[in-house]
Design a protein around this motif. Structure first.
Motif, PDB file in Angstrom:
ATOM      1  N   ASN A   7     -32.896  84.980   6.050  1.00 25.53           N
ATOM      2  CA  ASN A   7     -33.619  84.478   4.880  1.00 25.53           C
ATOM      3  C   ASN A   7     -34.000  83.001   5.022  1.00 25.53           C
ATOM      4  O   ASN A   7     -34.341  82.365   4.044  1.00 25.53           O
ATOM      5  CB  ASN A   7     -32.818  84.721   3.603  1.00 25.53           C
ATOM      6  CG  ASN A   7     -31.494  83.977   3.594  1.00 25.53           C
ATOM      7  OD1 ASN A   7     -31.183  83.223   4.509  1.00 25.53           O
ATOM      8  ND2 ASN A   7     -30.709  84.188   2.562  1.00 25.53           N
ATOM      9  N   ASP A   8     -33.975  82.464   6.229  1.00 20.94           N
ATOM     10  CA  ASP A   8     -34.385  81.085   6.511  1.00 20.94           C
ATOM     11  C   ASP A   8     -33.549  80.032   5.790  1.00 20.94           C
ATOM     12  O   ASP A   8     -34.003  78.928   5.564  1.00 20.94           O
ATOM     13  CB  ASP A   8     -35.866  80.865   6.185  1.00 20.94           C
ATOM     14  CG  ASP A   8     -36.756  81.471   7.239  1.00 20.94           C
ATOM     15  OD1 ASP A   8     -36.300  81.633   8.376  1.00 20.94           O
ATOM     16  OD2 ASP A   8     -37.914  81.777   6.921  1.00 20.94           O
ATOM     17  N   ARG A   9     -32.351  80.359   5.430  1.00 20.09           N
ATOM     18  CA  ARG A   9     -31.445  79.382   4.834  1.00 20.09           C
ATOM     19  C   ARG A   9     -30.492  78.886   5.902  1.00 20.09           C
ATOM     20  O   ARG A   9     -30.238  79.575   6.888  1.00 20.09           O
ATOM     21  CB  ARG A   9     -30.657  80.012   3.692  1.00 20.09           C
ATOM     22  CG  ARG A   9     -31.523  80.325   2.504  1.00 20.09           C
ATOM     23  CD  ARG A   9     -30.686  80.819   1.366  1.00 20.09           C
ATOM     24  NE  ARG A   9     -31.555  81.114   0.247  1.00 20.09           N
ATOM     25  CZ  ARG A   9     -31.144  81.135  -0.988  1.00 20.09           C
ATOM     26  NH1 ARG A   9     -29.894  80.892  -1.273  1.00 20.09           N
ATOM     27  NH2 ARG A   9     -31.973  81.411  -1.959  1.00 20.09           N
ATOM     28  N   PRO A  10     -29.932  77.704   5.690  1.00 16.21           N
ATOM     29  CA  PRO A  10     -28.923  77.234   6.650  1.00 16.21           C
ATOM     30  C   PRO A  10     -27.773  78.236   6.749  1.00 16.21           C
ATOM     31  O   PRO A  10     -27.458  78.940   5.792  1.00 16.21           O
ATOM     32  CB  PRO A  10     -28.441  75.919   6.031  1.00 16.21           C
ATOM     33  CG  PRO A  10     -29.558  75.485   5.148  1.00 16.21           C
ATOM     34  CD  PRO A  10     -30.174  76.753   4.621  1.00 16.21           C
ATOM     35  N   ARG A  11     -27.169  78.303   7.909  1.00 12.23           N
ATOM     36  CA  ARG A  11     -26.059  79.219   8.161  1.00 12.23           C
ATOM     37  C   ARG A  11     -24.744  78.471   8.013  1.00 12.23           C
ATOM     38  O   ARG A  11     -24.571  77.386   8.554  1.00 12.23           O
ATOM     39  CB  ARG A  11     -26.164  79.802   9.568  1.00 12.23           C
ATOM     40  CG  ARG A  11     -25.101  80.847   9.854  1.00 12.23           C
ATOM     41  CD  ARG A  11     -25.359  81.583  11.156  1.00 12.23           C
ATOM     42  NE  ARG A  11     -25.320  80.721  12.318  1.00 12.23           N
ATOM     43  CZ  ARG A  11     -24.243  80.520  13.073  1.00 12.23           C
ATOM     44  NH1 ARG A  11     -23.108  81.127  12.791  1.00 12.23           N
ATOM     45  NH2 ARG A  11     -24.290  79.731  14.121  1.00 12.23           N
ATOM     46  N   ILE A  12     -23.817  79.032   7.274  1.00 13.38           N
ATOM     47  CA  ILE A  12     -22.488  78.444   7.093  1.00 13.38           C
ATOM     48  C   ILE A  12     -21.685  78.652   8.365  1.00 13.38           C
ATOM     49  O   ILE A  12     -21.667  79.740   8.931  1.00 13.38           O
ATOM     50  CB  ILE A  12     -21.770  79.086   5.885  1.00 13.38           C
ATOM     51  CG1 ILE A  12     -22.524  78.744   4.598  1.00 13.38           C
ATOM     52  CG2 ILE A  12     -20.318  78.641   5.815  1.00 13.38           C
ATOM     53  CD1 ILE A  12     -22.026  79.501   3.392  1.00 13.38           C
TER      54      ILE A  12
END
Length: 138
Positions: A7-12
């Motif tokens: 989803n193109d969000r930063p990865r934890i």
């Protein structure tokens, strides 16, 4: 190698076996355009600071959201927040209210965070200053 999630969000970044942090991430990975803020305090557009710590935090986070928007970023693009407070006990005594304000303004996205107590901030009446780093997906 891309670290972006679907989803193109930063990865934890959560090392295996580590306890899960509450209200922050141990680390973040992201690809994209970087948007950074300076130290943001809780003053309004007239340059006035509210007296209470909670009101200053709310305004500082609102100010960060406005700066992010100016750079084409949203709160879910945050990868790091560094908080500077003049009273650690005041911060700790207000965790529930701080959590509510944070979620109200930034949702349930928790980037890597650091919290530092300082003797004072440049603006004498300021009780909190926050720096933000976001990565906007390409």
């Amino acid at each position: 190698m891309s670290f972006q999630s679907d989803n193109d969000r930063p990865r934890i970044l959560q090392p295996s076996g580590w306890p899960l942090p509450k209200g922050y991430a141990n680390g973040m990975a992201a690809d994209g355009r970087i948007v950074v803020t300076g130290g943001v305090i809780g003053w309004d557009t007239a340059g006035d600071l509210p007296e209470s710590f909670i009101a200053q935090v709310r305004q500082a986070l609102s100010n960060i959201a406005a700066i992010l928007a100016e750079g084409g970023a949203r709160p879910e693009h945050l990868v790091r927040l560094t908080w500077y407070v003049i009273d650690m006990d005041e911060y700790l005594a207000n965790l529930k209210a701080l959590g509510r304000i944070y979620r109200e303004l930034f949702g349930a996205h928790y980037p890597a965070m650091a919290l530092v107590q300082v003797v004072r901030l440049v603006e004498k009446a300021a009780r909190v200053e926050i720096e933000a780093t976001a990565v906007v997906p390409r």
